[in-house]
Scaffold this active site. Structure first.
Site, PDB file in Angstrom:
ATOM      1  N   ASN A 183     -23.287  59.923  20.549  1.00 56.63           N
ATOM      2  CA  ASN A 183     -21.861  59.726  20.815  1.00 56.63           C
ATOM      3  C   ASN A 183     -21.528  60.290  22.203  1.00 56.63           C
ATOM      4  OD1 ASN A 183     -19.030  60.399  20.948  1.00 56.63           O
ATOM      5  ND2 ASN A 183     -18.915  59.924  18.769  1.00 56.63           N
ATOM      6  N   GLY A 243     -18.776  60.558  23.789  1.00 56.06           N
ATOM      7  CA  GLY A 243     -17.604  61.445  23.815  1.00 56.06           C
ATOM      8  C   GLY A 243     -17.979  62.873  23.476  1.00 56.06           C
ATOM      9  N   ASP A 278     -21.783  67.029  13.141  1.00 59.61           N
ATOM     10  CA  ASP A 278     -21.141  66.057  12.263  1.00 59.61           C
ATOM     11  C   ASP A 278     -19.668  66.434  12.191  1.00 59.61           C
ATOM     12  OD1 ASP A 278     -21.916  63.635  10.775  1.00 59.61           O
ATOM     13  OD2 ASP A 278     -20.784  64.635   9.193  1.00 59.61           O
ATOM     14  N   SER A 279     -18.827  65.457  12.424  1.00 61.95           N
ATOM     15  CA  SER A 279     -17.408  65.764  12.571  1.00 61.95           C
ATOM     16  C   SER A 279     -16.575  64.595  12.098  1.00 61.95           C
ATOM     17  CB  SER A 279     -17.108  66.102  14.041  1.00 61.95           C
ATOM     18  OG  SER A 279     -17.688  65.137  14.906  1.00 61.95           O
ATOM     19  N   PHE A 334     -11.652  60.647  23.098  1.00 65.09           N
ATOM     20  CA  PHE A 334     -12.382  59.532  22.495  1.00 65.09           C
ATOM     21  C   PHE A 334     -11.969  59.418  21.032  1.00 65.09           C
ATOM     22  CE2 PHE A 334     -15.608  61.761  19.892  1.00 65.09           C
ATOM     23  CZ  PHE A 334     -15.500  63.045  20.385  1.00 65.09           C
ATOM     24  N   TYR A 378     -10.536  59.266  17.596  1.00 66.10           N
ATOM     25  CA  TYR A 378      -9.206  59.395  17.009  1.00 66.10           C
ATOM     26  C   TYR A 378      -8.279  60.303  17.818  1.00 66.10           C
ATOM     27  CZ  TYR A 378     -11.760  57.385  13.086  1.00 66.10           C
ATOM     28  OH  TYR A 378     -12.534  56.559  12.300  1.00 66.10           O
ATOM     29  N   LYS A 415      -7.585  70.517  25.174  1.00 66.83           N
ATOM     30  CA  LYS A 415      -8.366  70.237  23.956  1.00 66.83           C
ATOM     31  C   LYS A 415      -9.484  71.263  23.809  1.00 66.83           C
ATOM     32  CE  LYS A 415     -11.058  66.818  21.428  1.00 66.83           C
ATOM     33  NZ  LYS A 415     -11.856  65.580  21.403  1.00 66.83           N
ATOM     34  N   HIS A 420     -11.630  71.509  17.200  1.00 67.23           N
ATOM     35  CA  HIS A 420     -12.644  71.769  16.175  1.00 67.23           C
ATOM     36  C   HIS A 420     -14.014  72.023  16.823  1.00 67.23           C
ATOM     37  CE1 HIS A 420     -12.415  67.686  17.395  1.00 67.23           C
ATOM     38  NE2 HIS A 420     -13.369  67.225  16.603  1.00 67.23           N
TER      39      HIS A 420
END
Ligand code: ITT
Length: 199
Positions: free
Chosen positions: A9, A11, A72-73, A153, A155, A176, A181
């Protein structure tokens, strides 16, 4: 310390470059296999990806690394019983763009419903030899009423962190990175390293 980032990924990878500065990072090769994630929980999937990537790297890796990091998110929406949650990457597979996926997700939330949501990130670190461990982080917030902003990226454009009026898509990346998270999970990971638990 050199860490293999077992993620495809882009992002996430861009964020890790900033959140884990000071570590030497090796990206997951583009021709390497994609890593299965078949668990029911973020933690299961993060460990599955880190251990799968470590096994592959031990056989095919091009350079030595100290360990392997997987993430994992996902976005958990209360009005959708916690969904898409662990299935965030697989939500609305018929739609190509996140603008369309975000639009569909917002349309699934009934009018007047509680819009509380949170992003969750579980990192799994597997040293080349030894037991893997996990570190996690969460950011609480709520769903916007429309896709807003083009930053970040996934959501990000529909998630408003508590204490702000803007979405992660509208807020600067630096903001951010102070509260996300993933930032919190990376801080927990750094703490584990600092305490010398591993390596
Ligand atoms: P890897 O398994 O290769 O790391 P992935 O995208 O499949 O990539 P996940 O299974 O962990 O990773 O899916 C997480 C999804 O949740 C991701 O695709 C985004 O849609 C979303 N997501 C996670 N963190 C996010 C963030 O910081 N901002 C926006 N969306 C995020």
């Amino acid at each position: 310390m050199k860490i293999l980032l077992a993620s495809s990924n882009q992002g996430k990878l861009a964020e890790f470059r900033q959140l884990l500065d000071g570590f030497e990072m090796v990206p997951w090769p583009t021709d390497a296999p994609s890593l299965p994630e078949t668990g029911a929980f973020f933690q299961d999937n993060a460990l599955q990806k880190a251990e799968g990537a470590r096994a592959w790297w031990l056989e095919h890796g091009l350079e030595p690394v100290d360990g392997v990091l997987a993430d994992d998110s996902g976005l958990c929406v209360d009005a959708l019983w916690g969904g898409p949650g662990v299935l965030s990457a697989r939500f609305a597979p018929d739609l190509a763009s996140y603008r369309d996926k975000n639009h569909r997700l917002l349309a699934m939330v009934p009018d007047g419903a509680d819009r509380s949501a949170r992003f969750v990130c579980v990192l799994a670190y597997a040293p080349l030899q030894g037991e893997p461990f996990t570190a996690s982080g969460t950011v609480e917030g709520s769903l916007a009423f429309a896709h807003r902003g083009d930053g970040g990226f996934g959501y990000d454009p529909i998630f408003i962190p508590d204490g702000f009026d803007q979405t992660f898509g509208e807020l600067p990346a630096e903001t951010k990175h102070t509260l996300s998270h993933r930032a919190r999970a990376c801080a927990a990971l750094r703490e584990r390293f600092r305490l010398g638990v591993n390596p």
